[in-house]
Design a protein around this motif. Structure first.
Motif, mmCIF file in Angstrom:
data_model
loop_
_atom_site.group_PDB
_atom_site.id
_atom_site.type_symbol
_atom_site.label_atom_id
_atom_site.label_comp_id
_atom_site.label_asym_id
_atom_site.label_seq_id
_atom_site.Cartn_x
_atom_site.Cartn_y
_atom_site.Cartn_z
ATOM 1 N N PHE A 150 0.846 -1.188 0.000
ATOM 2 C CA PHE A 150 0.000 0.000 0.000
ATOM 3 C C PHE A 150 0.884 1.241 0.000
ATOM 4 C CE2 PHE A 150 -2.841 -3.155 1.957
ATOM 5 C CZ PHE A 150 -3.897 -3.028 1.084
ATOM 6 N N MET A 152 0.549 5.636 0.883
ATOM 7 C CA MET A 152 -0.266 6.693 1.491
ATOM 8 C C MET A 152 -1.260 6.092 2.500
ATOM 9 S SD MET A 152 1.082 9.089 -0.343
ATOM 10 C CE MET A 152 0.151 10.592 -0.162
ATOM 11 N N ALA A 162 6.257 -0.515 -5.036
ATOM 12 C CA ALA A 162 6.873 0.508 -4.196
ATOM 13 C C ALA A 162 7.043 1.813 -4.958
ATOM 14 C CB ALA A 162 8.232 0.021 -3.691
ATOM 15 N N PHE A 163 6.679 2.920 -4.325
ATOM 16 C CA PHE A 163 6.813 4.270 -4.860
ATOM 17 C C PHE A 163 6.127 4.438 -6.216
ATOM 18 C CE2 PHE A 163 10.519 3.579 -2.122
ATOM 19 C CZ PHE A 163 10.266 4.561 -1.177
ATOM 20 N N ARG B 40 15.739 9.174 -2.431
ATOM 21 C CA ARG B 40 15.572 7.786 -2.876
ATOM 22 C C ARG B 40 16.821 6.922 -2.695
ATOM 23 N NH1 ARG B 40 11.678 5.278 -5.823
ATOM 24 N NH2 ARG B 40 12.936 3.398 -5.783
ATOM 25 N N LEU B 43 16.843 5.661 0.734
ATOM 26 C CA LEU B 43 15.801 4.663 1.000
ATOM 27 C C LEU B 43 16.178 3.316 0.390
ATOM 28 C CD1 LEU B 43 12.536 6.738 0.485
ATOM 29 C CD2 LEU B 43 13.610 6.046 2.616
ATOM 30 N N PRO B 53 11.626 -5.768 2.012
ATOM 31 C CA PRO B 53 11.142 -5.413 0.674
ATOM 32 C C PRO B 53 11.019 -3.897 0.520
ATOM 33 C CG PRO B 53 9.612 -6.888 1.807
ATOM 34 C CD PRO B 53 10.631 -6.483 2.800
ATOM 35 N N LEU B 54 11.222 -3.440 -0.700
ATOM 36 C CA LEU B 54 11.119 -2.002 -0.958
ATOM 37 C C LEU B 54 9.706 -1.487 -0.689
ATOM 38 C CD1 LEU B 54 12.900 0.347 -1.902
ATOM 39 C CD2 LEU B 54 12.097 -0.045 -4.219
ATOM 40 N N THR B 55 8.713 -2.388 -0.844
ATOM 41 C CA THR B 55 7.331 -1.956 -0.579
ATOM 42 C C THR B 55 7.161 -1.553 0.884
ATOM 43 O OG1 THR B 55 6.798 -4.283 -0.339
ATOM 44 C CG2 THR B 55 6.101 -3.213 -2.360
ATOM 45 N N ARG B 56 7.882 -2.230 1.794
ATOM 46 C CA ARG B 56 7.785 -1.874 3.211
ATOM 47 C C ARG B 56 8.297 -0.454 3.422
ATOM 48 N NH1 ARG B 56 7.921 -5.979 6.215
ATOM 49 N NH2 ARG B 56 6.394 -6.510 4.656
ATOM 50 N N VAL B 57 9.428 -0.142 2.794
ATOM 51 C CA VAL B 57 9.994 1.202 2.900
ATOM 52 C C VAL B 57 9.021 2.221 2.320
ATOM 53 C CG1 VAL B 57 11.934 2.662 2.226
ATOM 54 C CG2 VAL B 57 12.311 0.240 2.701
ATOM 55 N N SER B 58 8.445 1.876 1.172
ATOM 56 C CA SER B 58 7.505 2.775 0.506
ATOM 57 C C SER B 58 6.261 2.987 1.365
ATOM 58 C CB SER B 58 7.139 2.184 -0.859
ATOM 59 O OG SER B 58 5.905 2.628 -1.319
ATOM 60 N N GLU B 59 5.774 1.916 1.975
ATOM 61 C CA GLU B 59 4.572 2.011 2.815
ATOM 62 C C GLU B 59 4.799 2.965 3.987
ATOM 63 O OE1 GLU B 59 2.214 -2.220 2.212
ATOM 64 O OE2 GLU B 59 3.606 -2.032 3.867
ATOM 65 N N ALA B 61 7.245 5.226 4.391
ATOM 66 C CA ALA B 61 7.635 6.585 3.986
ATOM 67 C C ALA B 61 6.443 7.398 3.492
ATOM 68 C CB ALA B 61 8.711 6.518 2.903
ATOM 69 N N THR B 62 5.430 6.734 2.921
ATOM 70 C CA THR B 62 4.278 7.482 2.418
ATOM 71 C C THR B 62 3.162 7.575 3.449
ATOM 72 O OG1 THR B 62 3.365 5.494 1.390
ATOM 73 C CG2 THR B 62 4.697 6.930 -0.006
ATOM 74 N N PHE B 63 3.194 6.693 4.471
ATOM 75 C CA PHE B 63 2.110 6.678 5.457
ATOM 76 C C PHE B 63 2.177 7.907 6.369
ATOM 77 C CE2 PHE B 63 0.033 5.568 9.411
ATOM 78 C CZ PHE B 63 -1.120 4.938 8.979
ATOM 79 N N TYR B 64 3.365 8.252 6.834
ATOM 80 C CA TYR B 64 3.486 9.323 7.822
ATOM 81 C C TYR B 64 3.662 10.678 7.159
ATOM 82 C CZ TYR B 64 3.913 5.514 11.076
ATOM 83 O OH TYR B 64 3.660 4.402 11.801
ATOM 84 N N LEU B 69 9.006 12.868 0.520
ATOM 85 C CA LEU B 69 9.822 12.266 -0.543
ATOM 86 C C LEU B 69 10.324 13.337 -1.501
ATOM 87 C CD1 LEU B 69 7.664 9.098 -1.290
ATOM 88 C CD2 LEU B 69 9.823 9.198 -0.069
#
Lengths: 240, 158
Positions: A150, A152, A162-163, B40, B43, B53-59, B61-64, B69
């Motif tokens: 996910f 945001m 991712a991103f 980036r 990250l 996984p990069l998705t964890r970092v993305s999750e 970094a974008t959640f808070y 970015l």
């Protein structure tokens, strides 16, 4: 663990303690609609369609709970199709319909619950995604790649790599595409190319019948995970 | 302006938290304290070194909302728009900043000095309307004070 007794729609059943209500109800033949549930992956109770009414005391207060994550215990009383349950499901269906009217089986289910003209109007900002997370969990738990996640939060929340960039770890297996209940994820195949999540994958030919059947990265991934030799993997399902 | 990322520094941050993925958020905070945003390359380094996984970092970094970015200015201006500040003219203060700096809310000036943002409540209602620039708090801000604040920071040496 141990056997307990609970009541579903007034009839008594025995089950394991802490077994989820949805599993018990399904086993006993009750129909509870679900949209984000798949036996192969964990549960996150996101679609909210599997709600039931739970009560611990005869004539006491009841709560609307998601049956897929509600553990059963001695004396639990569940209503799977009460007025209250149908009301909640109806609203959930209205919201789902606003987001993804074409989703498989949704219109029929909505009609069954008496949803007529939708008061919410079409919602198209982020496509048809209902954020059920099935693709994310499938990618993580079944495929083992974790290319999806996910991004945001709140109204801006979206699903994707991712991103929002083409993922470098995606193997192009298309499991997310197959598991998506709404058709939000788009996968196209043309000749020896498969496109998904903004990335193009080269497809491998079956070494026997010659049709393109799987992306090269996927075969290499299976090879690295299971140790099955590449020449055995290069046969399509029909030729194996 | 994209910052030039010193990966050695990122590695030090990771090391200081024992390279434990449970401390992903404090690691990101340390990196952001250094660059004012999350570049980036930094990250990607986190992903590599922590083996997540990069998705964890993305999750994360974008959640808070605290994490950005996008590159931010040297001075981050936070205009409080909480109830007390709102009543004492915070929207006008925000407008003044936008006019003086020529940027929108969440925008950054071309010279990379200022980023303008609005926040919900800084908890200093007695000083309303409040503006915070990095760690400095400016109370009872008026439209004509806005210009002075900007000039004071622009005149500062690097």
């Amino acid at each position: 663990m141990g056997k307990i007794k609970l009541k579903i729609d007034g009839r008594e059943f025995s089950a394991e303690k802490d077994e989820y209500v949805l599993d018990i109800a399904k086993r006993e033949g009750f129909e509870i609609p679900t949209y984000c549930h798949n036996d192969q992956v964990s549960r996150e109770a996101r679609c909210r369609l599997c709600v039931v009414e739970a009560r611990w005391q005869e004539g006491g207060h009841s709560r609307i709970v998601t049956s897929c994550l509600y553990p059963a215990d001695e004396g639990l009383m569940v209503e799977t199709n009460s007025e209250q349950v149908r009301l909640v499901r109806r609203v959930v269906l209205e919201l789902l319909l606003a987001r993804t009217p074409e989703a498989k089986g949704l219109a029929e289910l909505a009609a069954e619950y008496g949803v007529g003209k939708n008061r919410f109007g079409a919602d198209t900002d982020f496509g048809k995604c209902i954020l059920c997370g099935l693709c994310v969990r499938t990618c993580r738990e079944v495929v083992g790649v974790e290319a999806l996640g996910f991004r945001m939060r709140g109204v801006l929340k979206q699903v994707g790599p991712a991103f929002a960039e083409p993922s470098s770890v995606c193997i192009g297996c298309g499991a997310c595409y197959f598991v998506c209940p709404t058709g939000h994820i788009i996968m196209t195949e043309k000749g020896d190319e498969r496109k998904i999540w903004g990335r193009t994958f080269k497809m491998e030919k079956c070494s026997k019948c010659g049709r393109y059947f799987a992306p090269k990265y996927q075969l290499e991934w299976i090879n690295s995970q299971t140790g099955v030799a590449m020449d055995r993997l290069s046969l399509c399902q029909d030729c194996k | 302006m994209q910052a030039k990322v010193n990966l050695k520094l990122v590695d030090e941050v990771i090391k200081s938290w024992g390279a434990d993925p449970a401390f992903l958020i404090p690691m990101m905070q340390d990196i952001q304290a250094q660059y004012n945003y999350l570049p980036r390359p930094a990250l990607n380094r986190l992903q590599e070194k922590l083996n997540i996984p990069l998705t964890r970092v993305s999750e994360v970094a974008t959640f808070y909302k605290t994490f950005s970015l996008k590159p931010k200015g040297k001075y981050i201006i936070q205009v409080c728009t909480g109830t007390a500040c709102h009543l004492r003219g915070a929207p006008r203060i925000a407008d003044s900043f936008m006019r003086e700096l020529g940027i929108e809310v969440n925008g950054t000036t071309k010279n990379g000095l200022f980023t303008l943002s609005t926040v919900n409540c800084l908890g200093a209602c007695a000083l309303a309307p409040v503006v915070k620039v990095n760690e400095d708090v400016h109370g009872q801000v008026s439209s004509d004070k806005v210009k002075k604040i900007i000039e004071a920071y622009a005149a500062r040496k690097k």
